[in-house]
Design a protein around this motif. Structure first.
Motif, PDB file in Angstrom:
ATOM      1  N   GLU A 212      42.579  46.082  26.667  1.00  0.00           N
ATOM      2  CA  GLU A 212      42.067  45.118  25.891  1.00  0.00           C
ATOM      3  C   GLU A 212      40.704  44.674  26.386  1.00  0.00           C
ATOM      4  OE1 GLU A 212      40.948  43.431  23.120  1.00  0.00           O
ATOM      5  OE2 GLU A 212      43.119  43.642  22.619  1.00  0.00           O
ATOM      6  N   ASN A 213      39.685  45.239  25.748  1.00  0.00           N
ATOM      7  CA  ASN A 213      38.329  44.761  26.211  1.00  0.00           C
ATOM      8  C   ASN A 213      37.781  43.447  25.423  1.00  0.00           C
ATOM      9  OD1 ASN A 213      37.531  45.974  23.434  1.00  0.00           O
ATOM     10  ND2 ASN A 213      36.671  47.807  24.278  1.00  0.00           N
ATOM     11  N   LYS A 214      38.485  43.080  24.672  1.00  0.00           N
ATOM     12  CA  LYS A 214      38.244  41.730  24.054  1.00  0.00           C
ATOM     13  C   LYS A 214      38.400  40.767  24.686  1.00  0.00           C
ATOM     14  CE  LYS A 214      37.026  43.311  19.516  1.00  0.00           C
ATOM     15  NZ  LYS A 214      37.273  43.155  18.054  1.00  0.00           N
ATOM     16  N   LEU A 215      39.304  40.952  25.841  1.00  0.00           N
ATOM     17  CA  LEU A 215      39.669  39.761  27.160  1.00  0.00           C
ATOM     18  C   LEU A 215      38.530  40.119  27.928  1.00  0.00           C
ATOM     19  CD1 LEU A 215      41.548  37.699  28.267  1.00  0.00           C
ATOM     20  CD2 LEU A 215      42.660  39.471  29.215  1.00  0.00           C
ATOM     21  N   THR A 216      37.902  38.936  28.256  1.00  0.00           N
ATOM     22  CA  THR A 216      36.563  39.434  29.177  1.00  0.00           C
ATOM     23  C   THR A 216      36.977  38.189  30.078  1.00  0.00           C
ATOM     24  OG1 THR A 216      35.170  37.769  27.876  1.00  0.00           O
ATOM     25  CG2 THR A 216      35.070  40.199  27.354  1.00  0.00           C
ATOM     26  N   THR A 217      36.330  38.659  31.463  1.00  0.00           N
ATOM     27  CA  THR A 217      36.390  37.938  32.621  1.00  0.00           C
ATOM     28  C   THR A 217      35.058  38.213  33.414  1.00  0.00           C
ATOM     29  OG1 THR A 217      37.552  39.722  33.715  1.00  0.00           O
ATOM     30  CG2 THR A 217      38.863  37.859  33.119  1.00  0.00           C
ATOM     31  N   VAL A 218      34.212  36.948  33.198  1.00  0.00           N
ATOM     32  CA  VAL A 218      32.934  36.946  33.761  1.00  0.00           C
ATOM     33  C   VAL A 218      32.697  36.203  34.824  1.00  0.00           C
ATOM     34  CG1 VAL A 218      30.432  36.732  32.815  1.00  0.00           C
ATOM     35  CG2 VAL A 218      32.254  37.674  31.204  1.00  0.00           C
ATOM     36  N   VAL A 219      32.055  36.425  35.768  1.00  0.00           N
ATOM     37  CA  VAL A 219      31.700  35.581  37.025  1.00  0.00           C
ATOM     38  C   VAL A 219      30.459  34.839  36.785  1.00  0.00           C
ATOM     39  CG1 VAL A 219      31.202  35.579  39.434  1.00  0.00           C
ATOM     40  CG2 VAL A 219      33.064  37.157  38.622  1.00  0.00           C
ATOM     41  N   ASN A 220      30.593  33.324  37.183  1.00  0.00           N
ATOM     42  CA  ASN A 220      29.237  32.822  37.368  1.00  0.00           C
ATOM     43  C   ASN A 220      28.989  32.202  38.508  1.00  0.00           C
ATOM     44  OD1 ASN A 220      28.489  32.963  34.334  1.00  0.00           O
ATOM     45  ND2 ASN A 220      30.517  31.954  34.001  1.00  0.00           N
ATOM     46  N   GLY A 221      27.768  32.201  38.966  1.00  0.00           N
ATOM     47  CA  GLY A 221      27.480  31.284  40.337  1.00  0.00           C
ATOM     48  C   GLY A 221      27.955  32.220  41.457  1.00  0.00           C
ATOM     49  N   LEU A 222      28.200  33.403  41.682  1.00  0.00           N
ATOM     50  CA  LEU A 222      28.388  34.025  42.812  1.00  0.00           C
ATOM     51  C   LEU A 222      27.130  34.667  43.387  1.00  0.00           C
ATOM     52  CD1 LEU A 222      30.479  35.227  45.189  1.00  0.00           C
ATOM     53  CD2 LEU A 222      30.581  37.263  43.769  1.00  0.00           C
ATOM     54  N   PRO A 223      26.615  34.365  44.567  1.00  0.00           N
ATOM     55  CA  PRO A 223      25.321  34.705  44.993  1.00  0.00           C
ATOM     56  C   PRO A 223      25.246  36.192  45.143  1.00  0.00           C
ATOM     57  CG  PRO A 223      25.893  32.877  46.194  1.00  0.00           C
ATOM     58  CD  PRO A 223      26.794  33.194  45.300  1.00  0.00           C
ATOM     59  N   ALA A 228      27.925  35.291  56.431  1.00  0.00           N
ATOM     60  CA  ALA A 228      29.141  34.854  57.283  1.00  0.00           C
ATOM     61  C   ALA A 228      29.294  33.684  57.714  1.00  0.00           C
ATOM     62  CB  ALA A 228      29.254  36.029  58.418  1.00  0.00           C
ATOM     63  N   GLY A 229      30.544  33.014  57.834  1.00  0.00           N
ATOM     64  CA  GLY A 229      30.620  31.805  58.244  1.00  0.00           C
ATOM     65  C   GLY A 229      30.417  30.702  57.121  1.00  0.00           C
ATOM     66  N   SER A 230      30.055  31.275  56.026  1.00  0.00           N
ATOM     67  CA  SER A 230      29.568  30.183  54.717  1.00  0.00           C
ATOM     68  C   SER A 230      30.865  29.921  53.847  1.00  0.00           C
ATOM     69  CB  SER A 230      28.593  30.481  53.949  1.00  0.00           C
ATOM     70  OG  SER A 230      28.840  31.720  53.413  1.00  0.00           O
ATOM     71  N   THR A 231      30.944  28.944  53.156  1.00  0.00           N
ATOM     72  CA  THR A 231      31.772  28.603  51.879  1.00  0.00           C
ATOM     73  C   THR A 231      30.934  28.479  50.478  1.00  0.00           C
ATOM     74  OG1 THR A 231      33.350  27.458  53.289  1.00  0.00           O
ATOM     75  CG2 THR A 231      33.425  27.023  50.850  1.00  0.00           C
ATOM     76  N   THR A 232      31.255  29.540  49.494  1.00  0.00           N
ATOM     77  CA  THR A 232      30.836  29.504  48.375  1.00  0.00           C
ATOM     78  C   THR A 232      31.702  29.155  47.263  1.00  0.00           C
ATOM     79  OG1 THR A 232      29.222  31.264  49.433  1.00  0.00           O
ATOM     80  CG2 THR A 232      29.441  31.040  46.779  1.00  0.00           C
ATOM     81  N   ASP A 233      31.127  28.418  46.286  1.00  0.00           N
ATOM     82  CA  ASP A 233      31.970  27.755  45.207  1.00  0.00           C
ATOM     83  C   ASP A 233      31.287  28.589  43.900  1.00  0.00           C
ATOM     84  OD1 ASP A 233      33.835  26.252  46.519  1.00  0.00           O
ATOM     85  OD2 ASP A 233      32.703  24.573  45.759  1.00  0.00           O
ATOM     86  N   PHE A 234      32.237  29.178  43.177  1.00  0.00           N
ATOM     87  CA  PHE A 234      31.774  29.723  41.761  1.00  0.00           C
ATOM     88  C   PHE A 234      32.757  29.708  40.782  1.00  0.00           C
ATOM     89  CE2 PHE A 234      33.531  33.051  44.344  1.00  0.00           C
ATOM     90  CZ  PHE A 234      34.302  34.127  43.453  1.00  0.00           C
ATOM     91  N   SER A 235      32.830  30.475  39.794  1.00  0.00           N
ATOM     92  CA  SER A 235      33.552  30.265  38.839  1.00  0.00           C
ATOM     93  C   SER A 235      33.871  31.690  38.061  1.00  0.00           C
ATOM     94  CB  SER A 235      33.469  29.211  37.614  1.00  0.00           C
ATOM     95  OG  SER A 235      32.204  29.434  36.970  1.00  0.00           O
TER      96      SER A 235
END
Length: 432
Positions: A212-223, A228-235
């Motif tokens: 089902e390609n009309k179910l989409t999952t898109v990443v936002n805010g991932l650099p 290494a050693g860091s914490t990153t928030d995205f959605s």
């Protein structure tokens, strides 16, 4: 010896090892029931179901193997691959040797010119010194010429080894693609035989999962660059672009990475958690790579799932890919999902400085490619809680003792399988 070893590692069809037995078993099973179909003793529904199940597993293994082979291929053609690095170094050595030969030839010419320019009044000592300078320069010129020849041969051999490894990797990738096509053919044949038998017997067809390609999952805010050693928030934004409500939708997120050599898998360094407005306490993304659940996701709506990625400080510099997909299960047991999309990123060592304006990771290849990669629909829906994991960070990968390329392939196989939706998945196995 190094070239031979690396070429062997790259061309070893490790990604085919998990596909070939399953595919052979599925083909034998499908062939068996097909041959029976031409006789009076037709295969039973149960036999056809087993054949379809085997064909499905072989197809899933082939899809996972294709993703693994892609990791191997990209490692082989990368400028950071060992053979590519060796070829570059050998080329530089050849250039240095060529310059040294030019300087030696010039020194010899200067020494000969100085000897010829000696006046008739030159002393015996002066003539002897000039002649010795010529002899020494000739020796140095011969040595420099030999060194240049050796360096040129080394550069040629290194370049050939690099190119051979790349060609071999491309060929192996082609084999995996062919295996996927063959697995799909066997799966379709098994599914058709089962469906025909059920129609003939008057049985309703068991619901199965569909793409089902009309179910989409898109990443936002991932650099595109992580440290290494860091914490990153995205959605991740999950969008139902169909005209029907999906009763339960689960996004799937998994990180796979290797060091700069391309062969050492460092998935264990990545730890992922998810959170939503309805479930604000951070929960671990487990071994199934599911990042929460949305129940339901109405037609034309979307929902956002927050994600938090922590990377171990000990992680080496390297490259990685985030695989993002989604699957749904309805109350009537129908199910499906989209194929995983790749988000590539670079991994920097701990303490590295990254500009605030670093670009976000961009969506890359989708397997198979679709034309509906952008979110569709409008209003948002709040995801509901799913799972009872505690708040401690959990690893998204697992260590592997396999050497170099085989380790990379194995890691990709594990993550590839997580991005695929399961055929004939029961709602009872997907409760939220």
């Amino acid at each position: 010896m190094l070239a031979t070893a690396v070429v062997a590692a790259v061309t070893t069809p490790a990604v085919l090892l998990s596909v070939t037995p399953a595919l052979a078993d599925a083909k034998a099973s499908v062939a068996s029931v097909t041959q029976q179909g031409g006789t009076q003793d037709k295969p039973s529904i149960e036999e056809l179901e087993k054949a379809a199940e085997k064909a499905q597993k072989a197809y899933e293994a082939a899809e996972a193997a294709q993703q693994a082979a892609r990791v191997v291929l990209e490692a082989a053609i990368s400028d950071d691959a060992p053979l590519a690095v060796a070829a570059k170094a050998a080329k530089q050595e050849a250039a240095t040797a060529a310059t040294a030969k030019e300087n030696a030839d010039k020194a010899l010419a200067d020494a000969k010119a100085a000897l010829a320019a000696l006046p008739e009044t030159a002393t015996a000592e002066e003539k002897a010194a000039a002649e010795k300078a010529v002899t020494d320069a000739e020796t140095a010129a011969v040595s420099a010429a030999d060194a240049k020849t050796t360096a040129d041969e080394k550069a040629t051999a290194a370049g050939t080894a690099r190119d051979d490894a790349r060609v071999a990797a491309v060929r192996e990738y082609g084999k995996v693609q062919n295996a996927l096509k063959e697995a799909l053919k066997e799966k379709e044949a098994a599914d058709k035989a089962l469906a025909d038998a059920r129609d003939e017997a008057g049985e309703p067809e068991e619901p199965s999962c569909v793409p089902e390609n009309k179910l989409t999952t898109v990443v936002n805010g991932l650099p595109s660059k992580l440290v290494a050693g860091s914490t990153t928030d995205f959605s991740v934004r999950v969008t139902n672009g169909t005209k029907k409500t999906m009763d339960a939708v689960s996004p799937s997120v998994n990180f796979h990475a290797t060091d700069n050599g391309g062969y050492n898998v460092i998935d264990d360094a990545f730890h992922l958690q998810w959170s939503t407005a309805a479930s604000p306490v951070w929960k671990n993304v487990g071994a199934d790579h599911k990042a929460g659940s949305i129940s339901p996701l109405k037609a034309g709506t979307h929902a956002d799932v927050k994600l938090r990625l922590k990377i171990d400080a000990k992680a080496p510099a390297g490259h990685g890919v985030a695989f993002v997909a989604g699957e749904y299960v309805n109350n009537d047991e129908s199910c499906g999902g989209n194929f995983s999309t790749e988000y590539a990123f670079g991994l920097l060592p701990a303490g590295s400085a990254v500009d605030d304006d670093v670009d976000d990771a961009e969506p890359g290849e989708t397997t198979p490619p679709t034309s509906d990669n952008e979110p569709q629909g409008g209003s948002s829906t709040t995801p509901e809680d799913s799972g009872d994991d505690d708040g401690s960070l959990a690893s998204t990968g697992s260590s592997s003792p396999l050497p170099q390329v085989a380790a990379a392939a194995g890691g990709a196989l594990a993550l590839g399988a997580a991005a695929l939706f399961t055929v004939r998945r029961r709602r009872s196995n997907s409760a939220v």
